[in-house]
Design a protein around this motif. Structure first.
Motif, PDB file in Angstrom:
ATOM      1  N   GLU A  27      44.676  41.060  39.282  1.00  0.00           N
ATOM      2  CA  GLU A  27      43.968  40.148  38.579  1.00  0.00           C
ATOM      3  C   GLU A  27      42.359  40.154  38.649  1.00  0.00           C
ATOM      4  O   GLU A  27      41.720  39.836  37.595  1.00  0.00           O
ATOM      5  CB  GLU A  27      44.616  38.833  38.628  1.00  0.00           C
ATOM      6  N   MET A  28      41.871  40.263  39.650  1.00  0.00           N
ATOM      7  CA  MET A  28      40.496  40.091  39.961  1.00  0.00           C
ATOM      8  C   MET A  28      39.675  41.328  40.219  1.00  0.00           C
ATOM      9  O   MET A  28      38.586  41.386  39.608  1.00  0.00           O
ATOM     10  CB  MET A  28      40.305  39.157  41.265  1.00  0.00           C
ATOM     11  N   PHE A  29      40.282  42.364  40.876  1.00  0.00           N
ATOM     12  CA  PHE A  29      39.678  43.654  41.249  1.00  0.00           C
ATOM     13  C   PHE A  29      40.155  44.835  40.230  1.00  0.00           C
ATOM     14  O   PHE A  29      41.296  44.841  40.167  1.00  0.00           O
ATOM     15  CB  PHE A  29      39.656  43.860  42.689  1.00  0.00           C
ATOM     16  N   GLY A  30      39.045  45.472  39.731  1.00  0.00           N
ATOM     17  CA  GLY A  30      39.640  46.687  38.958  1.00  0.00           C
ATOM     18  C   GLY A  30      39.281  47.825  39.422  1.00  0.00           C
ATOM     19  O   GLY A  30      38.743  48.087  40.492  1.00  0.00           O
ATOM     20  N   THR A  31      40.100  48.953  38.897  1.00  0.00           N
ATOM     21  CA  THR A  31      39.633  50.251  39.306  1.00  0.00           C
ATOM     22  C   THR A  31      38.096  50.857  38.873  1.00  0.00           C
ATOM     23  O   THR A  31      37.668  51.536  39.530  1.00  0.00           O
ATOM     24  CB  THR A  31      40.625  51.002  39.069  1.00  0.00           C
ATOM     25  N   ARG A  32      37.912  50.471  37.405  1.00  0.00           N
ATOM     26  CA  ARG A  32      36.817  51.082  37.028  1.00  0.00           C
ATOM     27  C   ARG A  32      35.568  50.094  37.136  1.00  0.00           C
ATOM     28  O   ARG A  32      34.679  50.418  37.361  1.00  0.00           O
ATOM     29  CB  ARG A  32      36.946  51.164  35.497  1.00  0.00           C
ATOM     30  N   GLU A  33      36.062  48.906  37.361  1.00  0.00           N
ATOM     31  CA  GLU A  33      34.796  47.758  37.695  1.00  0.00           C
ATOM     32  C   GLU A  33      35.196  47.156  38.868  1.00  0.00           C
ATOM     33  O   GLU A  33      36.439  46.680  38.786  1.00  0.00           O
ATOM     34  CB  GLU A  33      34.539  46.962  36.524  1.00  0.00           C
ATOM     35  N   PRO A  34      34.427  47.006  40.155  1.00  0.00           N
ATOM     36  CA  PRO A  34      34.895  46.503  41.263  1.00  0.00           C
ATOM     37  C   PRO A  34      35.308  45.002  41.072  1.00  0.00           C
ATOM     38  O   PRO A  34      36.563  44.508  41.621  1.00  0.00           O
ATOM     39  CB  PRO A  34      33.646  46.379  42.091  1.00  0.00           C
ATOM     40  N   ILE A  35      34.637  44.018  40.385  1.00  0.00           N
ATOM     41  CA  ILE A  35      35.217  42.824  40.130  1.00  0.00           C
ATOM     42  C   ILE A  35      35.456  42.519  38.471  1.00  0.00           C
ATOM     43  O   ILE A  35      34.414  42.954  37.821  1.00  0.00           O
ATOM     44  CB  ILE A  35      34.214  41.625  40.499  1.00  0.00           C
ATOM     45  N   ARG A  36      36.398  42.249  38.035  1.00  0.00           N
ATOM     46  CA  ARG A  36      36.487  42.107  36.460  1.00  0.00           C
ATOM     47  C   ARG A  36      35.730  40.915  35.954  1.00  0.00           C
ATOM     48  O   ARG A  36      35.394  40.028  36.568  1.00  0.00           O
ATOM     49  CB  ARG A  36      38.119  41.620  36.145  1.00  0.00           C
ATOM     50  N   ARG A  37      35.089  41.223  34.781  1.00  0.00           N
ATOM     51  CA  ARG A  37      34.048  40.302  34.343  1.00  0.00           C
ATOM     52  C   ARG A  37      34.301  38.749  34.326  1.00  0.00           C
ATOM     53  O   ARG A  37      33.403  38.169  34.626  1.00  0.00           O
ATOM     54  CB  ARG A  37      33.448  40.873  32.911  1.00  0.00           C
ATOM     55  N   HIS A  38      35.665  38.659  33.952  1.00  0.00           N
ATOM     56  CA  HIS A  38      35.532  36.853  33.847  1.00  0.00           C
ATOM     57  C   HIS A  38      36.145  36.363  35.224  1.00  0.00           C
ATOM     58  O   HIS A  38      35.916  35.068  35.332  1.00  0.00           O
ATOM     59  CB  HIS A  38      37.255  36.902  33.026  1.00  0.00           C
ATOM     60  N   TYR A  39      36.054  37.280  36.244  1.00  0.00           N
ATOM     61  CA  TYR A  39      36.291  36.487  37.533  1.00  0.00           C
ATOM     62  C   TYR A  39      34.804  36.802  38.257  1.00  0.00           C
ATOM     63  O   TYR A  39      34.752  36.278  39.567  1.00  0.00           O
ATOM     64  CB  TYR A  39      37.038  37.467  38.519  1.00  0.00           C
TER      65      TYR A  39
END
Length: 486
Positions: free
Chosen positions: A20-32
């Protein structure tokens, strides 16, 4: 994953799960981003102090849950594990979820009405008659009864999960007497106290007004449209596992908290005994099962309900939320047919999908499941709370063989689902962010005339043990505050 900040120095592995917090393409998902920044800047001892403060508040206020386990001589009362790191849902996700939840509960409510009246869905061959009539929650006593406001399902808890790709699915429909409201409201209250600047800066959808909406929905059910109805919450008593919630909801909504011994049925009406005499009850929000509601109609040795309460109900002098017999739509085998109900009653395609489910009463599906039990989650259709389950990937060979025998003996008692890799979210443990599996219990309120309200966010439930998929409070799970961004 290492973030380079104070609270997350240990590796945080994403593995093959949606995080929910950490993405594969972006380290931290924007809404987090704001939440991550705030938590990563805090020292471990500062976070530990806040966690201890939260646990102390919960204990002082009696925010507890009682665990009943066969191996324990006495039930264990404990504070529910509450994690500090909130789960965040972007507004666009919530808009879709809200529409899907309203659609689902509307169709389920129409199904329950149909079952106890014309039974069109059975006659048209959409749902098999045996699955309704043989259902342990089907109540013949409700046939032909017109429920106040047409609302059978005043409160529902719809359990949602996300798979490895992040897609939402409905896992279960809890329609009899769903619990968890108090943890949602108290969790938000405590988070506002602990992180006032964060809750303000993130611009969150408010949940406090939902208590007023809850009360409005109950009021709308009053027979005769009374403007100031007497509303009572019927609890089994202080030894019930969710008694804290019963007391909390009654106090917050300003309604009477009663046990069966506080009530009496006379002349097809229900009354509360009080110091000033008796007051007629118009709406009863009951938190006990049908079996215990009226010993003259259901279980004759029940000491929890009220003799004659069903006479008052059938006479139209009392509204009961949720309506007796609602559990016929709560059964895990009936769950399979909910998408068909949506198409049948609403003439719409389901917005939210079911988890693929096998009915073990069907020979070909049973044979397939028995051959693949180590990959399956098997559930007893009439049980909830994590009881009566086999989680194949975590089971021993002996447990799998024993469950296979149970299925062969009574296949109609079980359904099976492929093991879904539940999404994960970070929890704060021992000064570190650690990944844990989660689900979401979304609460839908329905009043007279299909008035609907979905409480923003709902309750995120957490499997507190590493690798565990069991999030139920009754099985040791915890919870998080759930933020919907405005």
């Amino acid at each position: 994953m290492s973030t380079g900040d104070r609270t997350t120095q240990a590796p945080y592995s994403l593995q093959a799960f949606y995080d929910e917090m950490f993405g594969t393409r972006e380290p931290i998902r924007r809404h987090y981003e704001q939440v991550f920044r705030r938590f990563s800047q805090m020292r471990p001892e500062e976070l530990a102090a806040k966690q201890q403060g939260m646990e102390r508040r919960m204990m002082e206020e009696g925010i507890t849950f009682t665990l009943y386990k066969p191996e324990q001589a006495q039930p264990l009362e404990r504070t529910i594990p509450f994690d500090l790191i909130p789960r965040i849902i972007p507004q666009e996700d919530w808009t879709m979820l809200e529409a899907g939840l309203i659609q689902r509960v509307k169709a389920l409510n129409r199904f329950v009405h149909d079952v106890y009246h014309e039974q069109h869905i059975i006659k048209d061959g959409i749902v098999p008659r045996r699955m309704v009539i043989a259902n342990c929650y089907f109540r013949p006593e409700m046939m032909g009864v017109e429920v106040p406001g047409g609302s059978y399902i005043t409160t529902s808890g719809i359990d949602l999960i996300r798979d490895a790709s992040g897609e939402y699915f409905v896992l279960e429909d809890n329609l009899r007497s769903p619990s968890g409201f108090s943890y949602l409201f108290k969790g938000r209250s405590i988070m506002k106290e602990l992180f006032p600047e964060l809750t303000l800066s993130c611009s969150l959808r408010d949940v406090d007004h939902s208590l007023n909406r809850f009360l409005t929905m109950l009021r709308s059910l009053a027979p005769g449209g009374k403007s100031d109805p007497v509303i009572a919450l019927l609890t089994p008593g202080e030894y019930n596992s969710a008694y804290y919630e019963h007391a909390f909801l009654a106090q917050q909504m300003g309604i009477h908290l009663v046990e069966g011994r506080d009530l009496i049925a006379r002349d097809h009406k229900l009354y509360i005994r009080g110091m000033k005499g008796m007051a007629q009850v118009d709406v009863l929000y009951r938190r006990l099962d049908d079996d215990f509601l009226d010993p003259l109609v259901f279980q004759p040795d029940s000491m929890l309900g009220v003799a004659g309460i069903m006479n008052a109900y059938r006479a139209g002098n009392l509204a009961i939320a949720n309506a007796p017999g609602t559990g016929v739509a709560d059964d895990k085998a009936i769950y399979v047919y909910v998408p068909d109900m949506i198409r049948y009653y609403l003439k719409e395609e389901p917005i939210l999908r079911n988890v693929p489910t096998y009915l073990l009463s069907r020979p070909e599906e049973r044979d397939y499941v028995l051959q693949h039990l180590p990959e399956m989650v098997v559930k007893e259709t009439s049980l909830s709370g994590g009881y009566g389950m086999l989680i194949g990937p975590a089971a021993t060979r002996a447990e799998i063989d024993a469950f296979a025998e149970l299925i062969r003996r009574d296949p109609g008692r079980y359904i099976a689902q492929p093991t879904v890799q539940l999404s994960r979210a970070p929890v704060f443990q021992d000064g570190l962010m650690k990944p844990r599996h989660i689900d979401l219990r979304a609460f839908v309120l329905q009043g007279a005339g299909e008035q609907m309200h979905v409480i923003p966010g709902g309750l995120t439930r957490v499997a507190m043990k590493e690798g565990s998929l069991v999030v139920n409070s009754s099985q040791g799970g915890g919870c998080k505050d759930t933020w919907v961004l405005a």
